[in-house]
Design a protein around this motif. Sequence first.
Motif, PDB file in Angstrom:
ATOM      1  N   HIS A 350       4.369   5.617   4.997  1.00 17.55           N
ATOM      2  CA  HIS A 350       4.524   6.261   3.694  1.00 17.55           C
ATOM      3  C   HIS A 350       3.319   7.171   3.493  1.00 17.55           C
ATOM      4  O   HIS A 350       2.175   6.737   3.624  1.00 17.55           O
ATOM      5  N   ILE A 351       3.580   8.404   3.176  1.00 13.32           N
ATOM      6  CA  ILE A 351       2.527   9.402   3.050  1.00 13.32           C
ATOM      7  C   ILE A 351       2.388   9.811   1.604  1.00 13.32           C
ATOM      8  O   ILE A 351       3.373  10.091   0.922  1.00 13.32           O
ATOM      9  N   GLN A 352       1.155   9.818   1.120  1.00 13.57           N
ATOM     10  CA  GLN A 352       0.845  10.294  -0.218  1.00 13.57           C
ATOM     11  C   GLN A 352      -0.235  11.362  -0.119  1.00 13.57           C
ATOM     12  O   GLN A 352      -1.244  11.158   0.559  1.00 13.57           O
ATOM     13  N   ARG A 353      -0.011  12.458  -0.760  1.00 12.70           N
ATOM     14  CA  ARG A 353      -0.949  13.590  -0.784  1.00 12.70           C
ATOM     15  C   ARG A 353      -1.288  14.063   0.627  1.00 12.70           C
ATOM     16  O   ARG A 353      -2.397  14.535   0.895  1.00 12.70           O
ATOM     17  N   GLY A 354      -0.327  13.948   1.556  1.00 10.72           N
ATOM     18  CA  GLY A 354      -0.547  14.415   2.913  1.00 10.72           C
ATOM     19  C   GLY A 354      -1.483  13.541   3.716  1.00 10.72           C
ATOM     20  O   GLY A 354      -2.034  13.996   4.728  1.00 10.72           O
ATOM     21  N   LEU A 355      -1.671  12.271   3.306  1.00  6.74           N
ATOM     22  CA  LEU A 355      -2.570  11.345   3.991  1.00  6.74           C
ATOM     23  C   LEU A 355      -1.825  10.079   4.371  1.00  6.74           C
ATOM     24  O   LEU A 355      -0.970   9.597   3.628  1.00  6.74           O
ATOM     25  N   VAL A 356      -2.170   9.527   5.530  1.00 12.47           N
ATOM     26  CA  VAL A 356      -1.606   8.259   5.960  1.00 12.47           C
ATOM     27  C   VAL A 356      -2.694   7.186   5.822  1.00 12.47           C
ATOM     28  O   VAL A 356      -3.856   7.421   6.138  1.00 12.47           O
TER      29      VAL A 356
END
Length: 500
Positions: A350-356
Amino acid sequence: MPAQTAPTTRLHDFVRGKLVSRGRLAAPGGGRHAGRGTEMKPGRSADSGTQHRLPSEILIKILSYLDASSLLCISHVSKLFHHLANDDVIWQKIYQSEFGVWKPTLVGDVEVKDNRPDAEGPAAGRWKMMYFRIMAGCEVKTWRKQLRNISPHTGLPRQTELVLRNLNVSWELTLCSKLGERMTWEKSQGFFFESSVIFRWSGVNSLKYHHISSIHLYAVRKKTWKSFEARSCWRSLMLKLDTKTHPHHFIGYDGLIKLLLLPPDIVIGIWRGQNCVAFVMVSLHFHKLVEKSLLGSPACPYFEPADPLPPDNSDPALGLHGYSLHFVLHNTATEIMSAHFHRLSCSTVHIQRGLVELRVINRSNLSQHRPLSGSIKLPWKSQELEGAIENCCIMSLTLLDEFQKPFWCVSSPVYITARRNVPSWDYNGDHFLMNYRNPDGEVKMMLVWLKEQKQFFLVSLTVYVAVAKVNKRFSREYGSRTGPLGGPAASRGPGSLQVQ
């Protein structure tokens, strides 16, 4: 080497002035102001006009008294000097003074072919190419062999410090002012740790910070080859920051010093009430530090080539798996915390704000919490004065991928900030945050200060890696469940990500 004649001296002064004015050479007399560095232009200086009116044969004769390092610097002055400094007769003389009469040989695993000027084919630049091929081949093979001994904890060479010391590498810092003045600090104090090194320059405090326009860091290799004079050296540009456009902010202070952070890894101490520079600290990670220190040029830093990945048949739907983290908090004197974490992973990503997200220490798992030894502070020293800035330290992070290769490496100053209104049923203490961010990712830490024990505990540590960095590493660009051309997700390579 023959003594320099008067024309040689004048040419040397002219060229050095050119290089200083263009930011390619540090001014002489490290630690002193070198005067106004306004650019010299042909026709506006008597020396400039004299040198350009001399016949090429005379200029080549003068240049023949210089060593290889000086010729490379002069070649950046103008098109004329670039052409003259690459003359094959000059480089043949340098080659033969170092290696004797030419003969075919093997350097490492590379065969040196017949590249003499009288061999078949074009001869331009062949002696220069042969000189650096052999010189680099002899040395690179030696220190690369020493760097093959890899630590299983850090994924880094064990002998980085030893190699740098054996090669007589030092570091110089040059501060350029808005008025064109340049101040170079040649002597630095180094503090080596398992995965990083801190350098500190101090002793000159006459330059005000708001007058600084740019900062240059060079690795300097003192030459010991017989064709070089004792003064000769090679500079490799490590970093260059423009203070007018680069973001910066204050991160701490004591009774004498204010501490200014210029991301990613420069700290400047400024005398309170004077705004003069007291010291400068730079933190460097060991990853490719030897290559960066030796293989760059005075004008361009070393760029790491792409490292091909081993074949992997793992299911890409697992996301990131099998990652490891070597994590150190330290200052110039001691390690505050050092730990190694295995088997880091994130399943269906799941990616949030382009970060893993890679969760390293979970706040709800008390067994993972780590105590810190000592207080969080950053000692400093300038001339006869010294002190320590509270709530600041250095974070050295080495994230290893599933192949145990360095994937994300950081060594940078960090500082803590208070976090309010945080209920805690596990600890009765004050909560603090310590964060780091750059284009490749983020690090978030939560700490608790236990007043009775007078000790910090690290109760949460999360590493966020940019999706763009992961996909670039594995040569993929996936933004959905399908490939970039609409193909099935099963066509992904190892480690590529999907956004849900």
